[in-house]
Design an enzyme around this catalytic site. Structure first.
Site, PDB file in Angstrom:
ATOM      1  CE  LYS A 111       5.033  -4.577  -6.593  1.00 19.01           C
ATOM      2  NZ  LYS A 111       3.329  -4.354  -6.592  1.00 19.01           N
ATOM      3  CE  LYS A 194       5.655  -2.046   0.291  1.00 18.59           C
ATOM      4  NZ  LYS A 194       5.018  -1.780  -0.765  1.00 18.59           N
ATOM      5  CE  LYS A 197      -2.152  -7.045  -0.862  1.00 15.68           C
ATOM      6  NZ  LYS A 197      -2.392  -6.243  -1.860  1.00 15.68           N
TER       7      LYS A 197
HETATM    8  P1  TYM Z   1      -1.694  -2.296  -2.566  1.00 15.37           P
HETATM    9  O1  TYM Z   1      -2.530  -3.372  -3.121  1.00 15.37           O
HETATM   10  O2  TYM Z   1      -0.302  -2.613  -2.654  1.00 15.37           O
HETATM   11  O3  TYM Z   1      -1.956  -1.803  -1.229  1.00 15.37           O
HETATM   12  C1  TYM Z   1      -3.244  -1.445  -0.735  1.00 15.37           C
HETATM   13  C2  TYM Z   1      -2.857  -0.076   0.258  1.00 15.37           C
HETATM   14  O4  TYM Z   1      -2.263  -0.656   1.379  1.00 15.37           O
HETATM   15  C3  TYM Z   1      -1.146   0.335   1.851  1.00 15.37           C
HETATM   16  N1  TYM Z   1       0.135  -0.453   2.152  1.00 15.37           N
HETATM   17  C4  TYM Z   1       0.743  -0.278   3.262  1.00 15.37           C
HETATM   18  N2  TYM Z   1       0.254   0.932   4.157  1.00 15.37           N
HETATM   19  C5  TYM Z   1       1.234   0.775   5.149  1.00 15.37           C
HETATM   20  N3  TYM Z   1       2.186  -0.022   5.598  1.00 15.37           N
HETATM   21  C6  TYM Z   1       2.420  -1.124   4.591  1.00 15.37           C
HETATM   22  N4  TYM Z   1       3.440  -1.998   4.657  1.00 15.37           N
HETATM   23  C7  TYM Z   1       1.708  -1.239   3.490  1.00 15.37           C
HETATM   24  N5  TYM Z   1       1.523  -2.176   2.391  1.00 15.37           N
HETATM   25  C8  TYM Z   1       0.409  -1.680   1.524  1.00 15.37           C
HETATM   26  C9  TYM Z   1      -0.893   0.940   0.321  1.00 15.37           C
HETATM   27  O5  TYM Z   1      -0.256   2.080   0.432  1.00 15.37           O
HETATM   28  C10 TYM Z   1      -2.194   0.928  -0.149  1.00 15.37           C
HETATM   29  O6  TYM Z   1      -2.983   2.077   0.207  1.00 15.37           O
HETATM   30  N6  TYM Z   1      -1.336   0.716  -6.486  1.00 15.37           N
HETATM   31  C11 TYM Z   1      -1.886   0.326  -5.181  1.00 15.37           C
HETATM   32  C12 TYM Z   1      -3.473   0.332  -5.461  1.00 15.37           C
HETATM   33  C13 TYM Z   1      -4.161   1.062  -6.397  1.00 15.37           C
HETATM   34  C14 TYM Z   1      -4.843   2.302  -5.928  1.00 15.37           C
HETATM   35  C15 TYM Z   1      -5.421   2.791  -7.101  1.00 15.37           C
HETATM   36  C16 TYM Z   1      -4.734   3.011  -4.996  1.00 15.37           C
HETATM   37  C17 TYM Z   1      -4.460   0.970  -7.940  1.00 15.37           C
HETATM   38  N7  TYM Z   1      -5.268   2.127  -8.220  1.00 15.37           N
HETATM   39  C18 TYM Z   1      -5.994   3.989  -7.112  1.00 15.37           C
HETATM   40  C19 TYM Z   1      -5.323   4.200  -4.872  1.00 15.37           C
HETATM   41  C20 TYM Z   1      -5.881   4.789  -5.883  1.00 15.37           C
HETATM   42  C21 TYM Z   1      -1.444  -0.724  -4.595  1.00 15.37           C
HETATM   43  O7  TYM Z   1      -0.819  -1.489  -5.245  1.00 15.37           O
HETATM   44  O8  TYM Z   1      -1.895  -0.867  -3.425  1.00 15.37           O
END
Ligand code: TYM
Length: 332
Positions: A111, A194, A197
């Site tokens: 990032k 991947k 967003k």
């Molecule tokens: P975020 O917002 O990027 O994504 C949310 C969830 O979607 C999953 N994900 C994917 N799974 C499969 N293929 C993909 N291409 C893909 N893109 C995203 C992510 O693995 C996630 O489960 N850091 C985290 C948010 C967070 C969090 C937490 C999660 C903050 N605190 C505590 C669990 C526990 C994040 O940026 O997810």
């Protein structure tokens, strides 16, 4: 006691990767666990944002959770910034996290890119806030997509470091739940990247709010190779785009890639993509319709979040008191 905590960032729209890699699994898990599902709005401040858009995105992610099937009565559903314990515990955990551990985080490197000197501190310390999210509730299980695995390992390390430093058994080691066929959905434009967003091309992803025509167009334009679909999963190995479309089809239909190939081996992509559009539209249209319905009543969404926040605060405040006592912070 088993308790789930998981969350999504309210940055732009949720996409198929978020749905298949996480949200769909949450819906299944809510029957087996006590669950806390969070809209991690503080994390969304780590990248550029507009306040009025962020506010709407928080409601939109909340609506997506509910529309996908998360029951806001049974589970705790709230936005992170309303429970002050997240930011407080983040600081305490930051004081127990060696820089060397954060330096290993690949997501920060991706990032921050080439402009590391200009990257903000919040982006760098993002994983300690994520650890705080989970540990604040002493969560035991965390269902996420594969890209969060490294952050979860760090959360486990931080929990261990805290326990050892103070000679307590306070934080459990949270278990990652990386489940099903779709742990890593790839970009529709490049099967080695991947689905994300932050990808500049909207054609790289299917958003949960895309209508049927947009889904059809994106699937039809998705990159593929010239070969028909193979007979076995092993034959998908060197064909990342084909593998990705088969994986998406499998996850949407609750089957395995082998089952999909048993049905579609020998198909040209033109035909397979048609079938994929049909299942994607039939699974996603009801969710986006329900999201739109929910978003037409913002007061109701805010009510759901407020109620969840009160319930989350109850658990968090109690744990925060215990943590302050352990650490030696006086609560006069
Ligand atoms: P975020 O917002 O990027 O994504 C949310 C969830 O979607 C999953 N994900 C994917 N799974 C499969 N293929 C993909 N291409 C893909 N893109 C995203 C992510 O693995 C996630 O489960 N850091 C985290 C948010 C967070 C969090 C937490 C999660 C903050 N605190 C505590 C669990 C526990 C994040 O940026 O997810």
């Amino acid at each position: 006691m088993n308790r789930i905590f998981s969350g999504m960032q309210p940055t732009r729209q949720l996409h198929l990767g978020n749905y298949l890699g996480a949200l769909k699994n949450w819906v299944a898990l809510q029957n087996e666990y006590e669950c806390i599902f969070c809209v991690v709005d503080l994390h969304a401040l780590t990248i550029e944002h507009k306040p009025e858009v962020l506010r709407e995105n928080i409601r939109e992610v909340t609506a997506a959770y509910v529309a996908a099937g998360i029951d806001p009565e049974k589970n705790i559903l709230f936005n992170q910034s309303t429970v002050t314990g997240h930011a407080e515990l983040n600081w305490i955990l930051a004081c127990h996290t060696p820089l060397g551990w954060l330096n290993r985080m690949t997501q920060f490197k991706e990032k921050a890119g080439k402009h590391r000197e200009n990257a903000v501190l919040g982006l760098y310390s993002y994983p300690t806030l994520m650890a705080a999210d989970i540990l604040l509730y002493k969560a035991t299980h965390v269902p996420v997509g594969e890209d969060q695995k490294q952050h979860l390992e760090l959360a486990r390390d931080i929990a261990g470091a805290f326990n050892r430093y103070y000679g307590v058994e306070f934080f459990p080691q949270p278990e990652p739940q990386i489940m099903g066929e779709a742990t890593r959905i790839m970009s529709l434009r490049d099967g080695t990247k991947k689905m994300s967003k932050s990808d500049e091309s909207d054609y790289s992803r299917i958003n949960l709010t895309d209508d049927a025509d947009t889904i059809a167009l994106k699937v039809r334009k998705a990159k593929t190779d010239p070969e028909p679909l193979p007979e076995t999963v092993e034959d998908l190995e060197k064909r990342p785009e084909a593998d990705n479309l088969v994986t998406i089809y499998a996850a949407l239909t609750d089957s395995s890639r082998a089952q999909v190939l048993a049905q579609h081996a020998g198909s040209q992509f033109s035909a397979f993509k048609g079938a994929l559009v049909d299942v994607a539209v039939s699974k996603l249209s009801p969710i986006s319709a329900e999201m739109n319905r929910l978003l037409s009543d913002k007061a109701e969404i805010d009510r759901i979040l407020k109620k969840g926040s009160d319930r989350a605060n109850e658990i968090a405040a109690k744990n925060m008191d215990a943590i302050k006592d352990i650490v030696g912070l006086l609560r006069p």
